[in-house]
Design a protein around this motif. Sequence first.
Motif, PDB file in Angstrom:
ATOM      1  N   UNK A  83      25.958  44.804  26.682  1.00  0.00           N
ATOM      2  CA  UNK A  83      25.846  43.295  26.192  1.00  0.00           C
ATOM      3  C   UNK A  83      26.903  42.638  26.145  1.00  0.00           C
ATOM      4  N   UNK A  84      28.142  43.402  25.787  1.00  0.00           N
ATOM      5  CA  UNK A  84      29.634  42.860  25.377  1.00  0.00           C
ATOM      6  C   UNK A  84      29.921  42.428  27.107  1.00  0.00           C
ATOM      7  N   UNK A  85      29.465  43.389  28.097  1.00  0.00           N
ATOM      8  CA  UNK A  85      30.062  42.963  29.525  1.00  0.00           C
ATOM      9  C   UNK A  85      28.971  41.823  29.836  1.00  0.00           C
ATOM     10  N   UNK A  86      27.899  41.506  29.745  1.00  0.00           N
ATOM     11  CA  UNK A  86      27.064  40.604  30.078  1.00  0.00           C
ATOM     12  C   UNK A  86      27.569  39.150  29.436  1.00  0.00           C
ATOM     13  N   UNK A  87      28.004  39.405  28.207  1.00  0.00           N
ATOM     14  CA  UNK A  87      28.650  38.120  27.479  1.00  0.00           C
ATOM     15  C   UNK A  87      29.695  37.734  28.279  1.00  0.00           C
ATOM     16  N   UNK A  88      30.711  38.522  28.396  1.00  0.00           N
ATOM     17  CA  UNK A  88      32.051  38.250  29.195  1.00  0.00           C
ATOM     18  C   UNK A  88      31.804  37.628  30.504  1.00  0.00           C
ATOM     19  N   UNK A  89      30.930  38.185  31.348  1.00  0.00           N
ATOM     20  CA  UNK A  89      30.452  37.638  32.712  1.00  0.00           C
ATOM     21  C   UNK A  89      29.859  36.110  32.442  1.00  0.00           C
ATOM     22  N   UNK A  90      29.415  35.902  31.316  1.00  0.00           N
ATOM     23  CA  UNK A  90      28.778  34.699  31.308  1.00  0.00           C
ATOM     24  C   UNK A  90      29.798  33.789  31.032  1.00  0.00           C
ATOM     25  N   UNK A  92      32.912  34.101  31.823  1.00  0.00           N
ATOM     26  CA  UNK A  92      33.742  33.940  32.578  1.00  0.00           C
ATOM     27  C   UNK A  92      33.290  32.972  33.810  1.00  0.00           C
ATOM     28  N   UNK A  93      31.916  33.024  34.011  1.00  0.00           N
ATOM     29  CA  UNK A  93      31.347  32.009  34.810  1.00  0.00           C
ATOM     30  C   UNK A  93      31.337  30.566  34.514  1.00  0.00           C
TER      31      UNK A  93
END
Length: 223
Positions: A83-90, A92-93
């Motif tokens: 969940x943290x990785x997904x949040x950081x990816x969003x 960053x985009x």
Amino acid sequence: MKIAVIIPARGGSKGLPGKNIRDLGGRPLIAHSIDQAARSELVTDIFVSTDCPKIKQISELAGATVVLRPDSLSGDTCSSESALLHCLDVLSKNDLTFDLIVFLQCTSPIRKTDDIDNAIKHIVMEKSDSLLSVIPNHRFLWRFTQDGAESINYDYLHRPRRQDMSLQYQENGSIYIFKPWVLQTTSNRLGGKISMFVMDEMSAIDIDSEFDFKLAESVLQRL
């Protein structure tokens, strides 16, 4: 420094359905962590990662920005790291980058007003890459083995006084801080040089049962 708090909070919970939005001391459980992050003098942004419309509504009313995560990252077997990785990816985009990420577990709502800021100051002072919050541990630990019970952190044949035991610490699950690269390169909340931030024993309350709720309510009333 730009410092973001991320609070993962999925809608499903087998043990206590809807626990992340259940009333605790007059407020939804997740609102406690959002409020604590909002009172920080160092946190610049607050995000909640969720799959649940009700959690989204409550989190936005409490002042957080919500990042919706897909169902594939919201099951019982999905890790907080995913969940943290997904949040950081969003983020960053959307051209949002941060120097530090503070990961708060909303099921650990007992924090002093300055715990978050003091933890941030601690990781900066120690020039560490990640940090976990802990409480002192003075307990005698055992485990089961094929040959029977085995003492782990002391010699039962020469039982020490508790005050004479070497100081150990127990992870309390309340606060984690890391530089984004730590999570992005290791898929783990901890990595590089790791620091520990010591909190009060009451902070170890992790709400996962009716008893935990009653205990947390009692502590909040006293505070």
